[in-house]
Motif scaffolding. Structure first.
Motif: not given
Length: 366
Positions: A230-250
């Motif tokens: 399954r795909l959870e919309p809430g987790h897509q939004f959560e990952w979207f924010w986290l990956v932006r915090q990580g920046g170049a690390l990811f």
């Protein structure tokens, strides 16, 4: 400042004021057991009294430790940190118990990755905010334990192990890995230890290889190819924010590009155009699997919208804040879950939810 962000400020301030005036006092007062120095698991939303106690979880204590650290209440945070250390630490086998019973004795002794990730996260925020070296030692020690005892194939980590770490009881799944990412981002900020940079980069690449659903960019709940995924919309939004915090690390993982697509997919298929409600889960084609609207998914949508750099997307933020306030906040607290038609689907207020409220409200414009 973007006009949409500027117009969101008074709306966001109202959410933060409600949190300070209503939510925090609930968990300093009736939601806190002064005999065990632990937050109750949940309160009755109708009368703001604790529900009968069956257990206390380490993860719930850690989330409350984060909340009171982030809001600057050093005295209450210290009590919660001490309780985490004295109540949930497994001094025999190392690591942390999942839960204790109503008297504070070990109940579920599973070694749970989600729990260990939240211990790292909360201790990083507490230790960084107040300069507590013991908390930062826990960050390093528990992170090392995760890497050595929870390790699975392909740079992933198992979701759960037996009490003495000898048996794998749950293989890698998305949610604990996401919170481990969150925890190590906080640890990196608090400790300035570049070992967390390398750990985060490896984990992001492992997530990309094993969990990204290529057609949509979404990060699935189970490894790609698993039955009934399954795909959870809430987790897509959560990952979207986290990956932006990580920046170049990811950067090497390709997650940023994937999650740009995942955001659009989740917004198109998982957000009700009229009420703004975010559903619990979708199938891989975007059809609704679980229509329940959980408050945490709404907060992750707010946080993702606030961090988006597309002007048309950001323009939705003021209306979404207003819809959230109308639909999910109440004078004495909040509604945990609603149906698409707006009926209350879950009547209690869990002690874990203030973490979601605070992380979202902190990300909104000021």
């Amino acid at each position: 400042m973007n006009p949409s962000a500027a117009s969101s400020i008074p709306l966001a301030n109202a959410l933060r004021e409600h949190f300070t005036r209503v939510v925090l006092p609930l968990w300093r007062g009736p939601g806190f057991n002064p005999e065990l120095n632990l937050p109750y698991e949940a309160m009755n939303a109708a009368n703001a009294q604790p529900l009968p106690v069956e257990r206390y979880r380490a993860m719930a204590c850690a989330r409350q430790l984060f909340v009171f650290s982030q809001t600057g209440d050093e005295a209450h945070a210290r009590v919660l940190f001490d309780s985490l250390m004295h109540t949930f630490r497994d001094t025999r086998n190392d690591g942390w118990f999942y839960s204790v019973d109503a008297a504070g004795a070990p109940l579920d002794t599973t070694k749970d990755l989600y729990t260990h990730a939240f211990v790292v996260f909360a201790c990083a925020v507490y230790g960084g905010r107040f300069g507590n070296r013991n908390a930062l030692d826990i960050v390093h020690g528990t992170s090392a334990l995760i890497q050595s005892r929870f390790a699975a194939d392909d740079d992933l980590f198992n979701a759960a192990l037996g009490a003495d770490f000898s048996a794998v009881t749950a293989t890698p799944i998305q949610n604990p890995l996401m919170h481990l990412t969150e925890a190590w981002l906080a640890a990196r900020e608090a400790t300035r230890d570049n070992a967390f940079d390398a750990a985060l980069s490896r984990l992001a690449n492992a997530i990309a290889r094993n969990f990204v659903h290529t057609p949509t960019g979404c990060i699935a709940e189970l490894p790609i190819g698993a039955d009934d995924n399954r795909l959870e919309p809430g987790h897509q939004f959560e990952w979207f924010w986290l990956v932006r915090q990580g920046g170049a690390l990811f950067d090497s993982s390709g997650l940023a590009e994937a999650l740009d697509r995942a955001f659009r997919f989740a917004q198109q298929h998982g957000v009700d155009a009229v009420t703004g409600g975010v559903c619990a889960s979708l199938d891989e084609n975007g059809a609704t699997k679980d229509a329940t609207q959980r408050i945490w998914a709404q907060t992750e949508y707010l946080r993702a919208l606030a961090s988006h750099d597309d002007a048309a997307t950001l323009a939705r933020l003021p209306d979404q804040i207003a819809l959230f306030e109308q639909r999910f906040l109440r004078p004495q607290g909040w509604f945990e879950c609603k149906t698409p038609s707006g009926e209350v689907a879950r009547g209690e207020m869990p002690s874990t939810t203030p973490y979601h409220l605070l992380t979202a409200f902190d990300a909104l414009p000021r």
